[in-house]
Each structure stands twice: as C-alpha cells, then as structure tokens.
Enzyme design. Structure first.
Site, PDB file in Angstrom:
ATOM      1  NE  ARG A  59      -3.884  -0.022   0.892  1.00  0.00           N
ATOM      2  CZ  ARG A  59      -4.735   0.533   0.038  1.00  0.00           C
ATOM      3  NH1 ARG A  59      -4.792   0.099  -1.190  1.00  0.00           N
ATOM      4  NH2 ARG A  59      -5.516   1.532   0.399  1.00  0.00           N
ATOM      5  CG  ASN A  92      -8.582   9.122   2.719  1.00  0.00           C
ATOM      6  OD1 ASN A  92      -9.383   8.253   3.092  1.00  0.00           O
ATOM      7  ND2 ASN A  92      -8.907  10.067   1.861  1.00  0.00           N
ATOM      8  CG  HIS A 109      -8.347   6.251  10.495  1.00  0.00           C
ATOM      9  ND1 HIS A 109      -9.369   5.904   9.648  1.00  0.00           N
ATOM     10  CD2 HIS A 109      -8.936   6.472  11.692  1.00  0.00           C
ATOM     11  CE1 HIS A 109     -10.522   5.909  10.305  1.00  0.00           C
ATOM     12  NE2 HIS A 109     -10.285   6.261  11.553  1.00  0.00           N
ATOM     13  CB  CYS A 117      10.350   2.832  16.832  1.00  0.00           C
ATOM     14  SG  CYS A 117      11.433   1.710  17.750  1.00  0.00           S
ATOM     15  CB  SER A 177     -18.965   4.044   3.796  1.00  0.00           C
ATOM     16  OG  SER A 177     -18.070   3.634   4.839  1.00  0.00           O
ATOM     17  CG  ASN A 201     -20.195   9.573  -0.118  1.00  0.00           C
ATOM     18  OD1 ASN A 201     -18.982   9.661   0.064  1.00  0.00           O
ATOM     19  ND2 ASN A 201     -20.844   8.423  -0.071  1.00  0.00           N
TER      20      ASN A 201
HETATM   21  N1  APR Z   1     -16.383  10.418  -5.199  1.00  0.00           N
HETATM   22  C1  APR Z   1     -17.039  10.556  -4.029  1.00  0.00           C
HETATM   23  N2  APR Z   1     -17.301   9.523  -3.193  1.00  0.00           N
HETATM   24  C2  APR Z   1     -16.865   8.313  -3.573  1.00  0.00           C
HETATM   25  C3  APR Z   1     -16.163   8.087  -4.778  1.00  0.00           C
HETATM   26  C4  APR Z   1     -15.924   9.212  -5.606  1.00  0.00           C
HETATM   27  N3  APR Z   1     -15.278   9.094  -6.768  1.00  0.00           N
HETATM   28  N4  APR Z   1     -15.886   6.751  -4.869  1.00  0.00           N
HETATM   29  C5  APR Z   1     -16.372   6.174  -3.758  1.00  0.00           C
HETATM   30  N5  APR Z   1     -16.980   7.095  -2.985  1.00  0.00           N
HETATM   31  C6  APR Z   1     -17.633   6.903  -1.692  1.00  0.00           C
HETATM   32  C7  APR Z   1     -18.365   5.590  -1.565  1.00  0.00           C
HETATM   33  O1  APR Z   1     -19.708   5.750  -2.009  1.00  0.00           O
HETATM   34  C8  APR Z   1     -18.294   5.349  -0.050  1.00  0.00           C
HETATM   35  O2  APR Z   1     -19.402   5.956   0.602  1.00  0.00           O
HETATM   36  O3  APR Z   1     -16.616   6.888  -0.713  1.00  0.00           O
HETATM   37  C9  APR Z   1     -17.019   6.055   0.381  1.00  0.00           C
HETATM   38  C10 APR Z   1     -15.893   5.102   0.695  1.00  0.00           C
HETATM   39  O4  APR Z   1     -16.286   4.358   1.807  1.00  0.00           O
HETATM   40  P1  APR Z   1     -15.250   3.299   2.440  1.00  0.00           P
HETATM   41  O5  APR Z   1     -14.682   2.464   1.339  1.00  0.00           O
HETATM   42  O6  APR Z   1     -15.963   2.650   3.580  1.00  0.00           O
HETATM   43  O7  APR Z   1     -14.057   4.208   2.979  1.00  0.00           O
HETATM   44  P2  APR Z   1     -14.047   5.085   4.298  1.00  0.00           P
HETATM   45  O8  APR Z   1     -15.412   5.613   4.594  1.00  0.00           O
HETATM   46  O9  APR Z   1     -12.946   6.072   4.135  1.00  0.00           O
HETATM   47  O10 APR Z   1     -13.624   4.012   5.417  1.00  0.00           O
HETATM   48  C11 APR Z   1     -13.421   4.526   6.729  1.00  0.00           C
HETATM   49  O11 APR Z   1     -12.661   2.361   7.451  1.00  0.00           O
HETATM   50  O12 APR Z   1     -11.494   0.497   6.880  1.00  0.00           O
HETATM   51  C12 APR Z   1     -11.442   1.643   7.651  1.00  0.00           C
HETATM   52  O13 APR Z   1      -9.531   2.816   8.329  1.00  0.00           O
HETATM   53  C13 APR Z   1     -10.308   2.514   7.209  1.00  0.00           C
HETATM   54  O14 APR Z   1     -10.236   4.911   7.054  1.00  0.00           O
HETATM   55  C14 APR Z   1     -10.989   3.763   6.691  1.00  0.00           C
HETATM   56  C15 APR Z   1     -12.336   3.730   7.389  1.00  0.00           C
END
Ligand code: APR
Length: 233
Positions: A59, A92, A109, A117, A177, A201
C-alpha cells in the site's frame, strides 16, 4: 457563506478513489481482497507480522505512484484562501491532501508514509519497505511498524478534532461511507453544537440522515463546485 467562519471537513477513501486508490467497502474494494482481521488489527500483526508488513509495504509503494485529483486540489485551494478556521480531518492514510498543497490536515487514522517504533515510540517519515525489519532511525531497534491506526486502536488527534468541532459553523463530510467510528459520529457532534452539516459523496452513506444537505456525485466534480461556492461567499 457570509456567516461561516470555521469549517471542519472530514474526508474518506472516496476523495482518493479517482486518484486510483482503492476504497474499502465498494465492490472489489480493499476489504473484499483482504480480511480486516488478517491485516489491520494488532492481533493480526502479532500473529503474522510478515503478512501485515507485506500488505502495508504494498500500500505504501502504491500510493507513491498516485497523484492528487481535482477534489484534493480544490480542498487545498480552500485551505490556502480561507481566512477563518479550517481543519481537514482525513481518515485516509495517503498523502494526497498534502501533495495537493493542503496544510491544515489531521490524519486521524495515521499515515502510510510514517513508521512507528514500538521499542522507543519514535515516528519517522518512511517511504520504503518494512518487511526486512530496518533499524529504527532513533534507537536502532528492528521494531518498526506501519504508523496506521488499526481496528481496536485509538485514532489520532481526537482532542484537536473535538476542539475544532466546538468552534465549527460548517461540517462537511466527503467520500466516506460512515461505517467506522469515531469518524462516523463526528457529524452528530457537529449538529449538537449547531453547525450546518453537508455531505458530498458518490452515493448515500450510512450517516446521510444526519446531514442537513447531501450532494451526490464524484468528488472530482462536486468538491471543486462546492469550494467555488464557498469562496464566492
Ligand atoms: N467520489 C465521491 N465519493 C466516492 C467516490 C468518488 N469518486 N468513490 C467512492 N466514494 C464513496 C463511496 O460511495 C463510499 O461511501 O466513498 C465512500 C468510501 O467508503 P469506504 O470504502 O468505507 O471508505 P471510508 O469511509 O474512508 O472508510 C473509513 O474504514 O477500513 C477503515 O480505516 C479505514 O479509514 C478507513 C475507514
């Protein structure tokens, strides 16, 4: 936006999706390719450190090949131009907000480009692999781990986040999400202190009902449009 002085922005994986960084919960997303329990918990690291280190080495290398998109650039433009309080709280662990020029960023996060360390608690900027157990720059111990908050660990900066929320007039959630707390609960704190709440979103999130307004679309389109609106006053 004449009565808005202080803005808190929460970003999630959706803001980096158009830069080619996988989100977590979309079809084919990161947690469909890897079980969280296998790579993103302290127990996983204790059980199979090589698997976890290889996952984060991959990653860490991948994000260094990506570039900020129009959403990151618009938020950096807002950060530079906004005279009042502004904090970009990001879930992120990539550095795309900073590479777009944003300064007022808090990684709740952690960050792929930091190593931590566990022997001396020092953190170091780290771009390379950890699988070969390189020595800690501070103490020399071969005890570096990814400086990423795993499930079951405390997110970073919560005091600073709540302090910013207490003064916020506007809370904007972008590309998340709403599945993971405490990040997903910040909108409720914002509402409790009377801030206006806006969600940008791709699709409705688990927290959409908590927002005064939701705008659906790709971040690279709706974030620059929103920033233009805010800066136009
Ligand atoms: N533009 C806007 N929104 C988008 C796009 C885009 N191009 N592509 C995806 N999304 C939205 C999706 O609809 C979803 O609601 O971004 C969101 C991503 O959700 P997740 O994949 O759950 O990511 P996130 O919400 O950042 O997860 C939170 O969970 O796994 C842990 O630590 C990890 O920081 C992460 C946390």
């Amino acid at each position: 936006m004449n009565r808005v002085r202080n803005i808190v922005i929460l970003t999630g994986a959706g803001v980096s999706a158009e830069s080619g960084i996988d989100t977590f919960r979309s079809a084919g997303g990161l947690w469909e390719q890897h079980r969280v329990e296998d790579v993103a918990t302290p127990e996983a690291f204790a059980r199979d450190p090589d698997l976890v280190l290889r996952f984060y080495d991959m990653r860490r290398a991948a994000i260094q090949e990506k570039t900020p998109n129009a959403a990151h650039e618009a938020l950096a433009r807002l950060d530079a131009a906004w005279p009042g309080g502004l904090l970009i709280v990001t879930q992120n662990v990539d550095d795309l907000h900073e590479r777009a020029g944003a300064r007022r960023v808090l990684h709740m996060h952690g960050e792929h480009l930091n190593a931590w360390c566990v022997a001396c608690d020092a953190r170091a900027r780290w771009r390379d692999a950890l699988i070969d157990r390189p020595p800690c720059p501070a103490c020399g111990a071969r005890a570096l781990r990814p400086d990423v908050v795993w499930f079951g660990e405390m997110p970073y900066g919560m005091d600073a986040i709540h302090a910013a929320l207490r003064d916020a007039d506007l809370f904007v959630s972008i590309g998340t999400s709403g599945a993971v707390y405490p990040a997903a609960g910040l909108v409720r704190h914002a509402r409790d202190i009377g801030a206006r709440t806006l969600e940008l979103n791709l699709e409705p999130s688990q927290g959409s009902a908590w927002f005064h307004e939701s705008r659906l679309g790709a971040a690279s389109a709706i974030v620059p449009a929103w920033v233009d609106e805010v800066l136009a006053g």
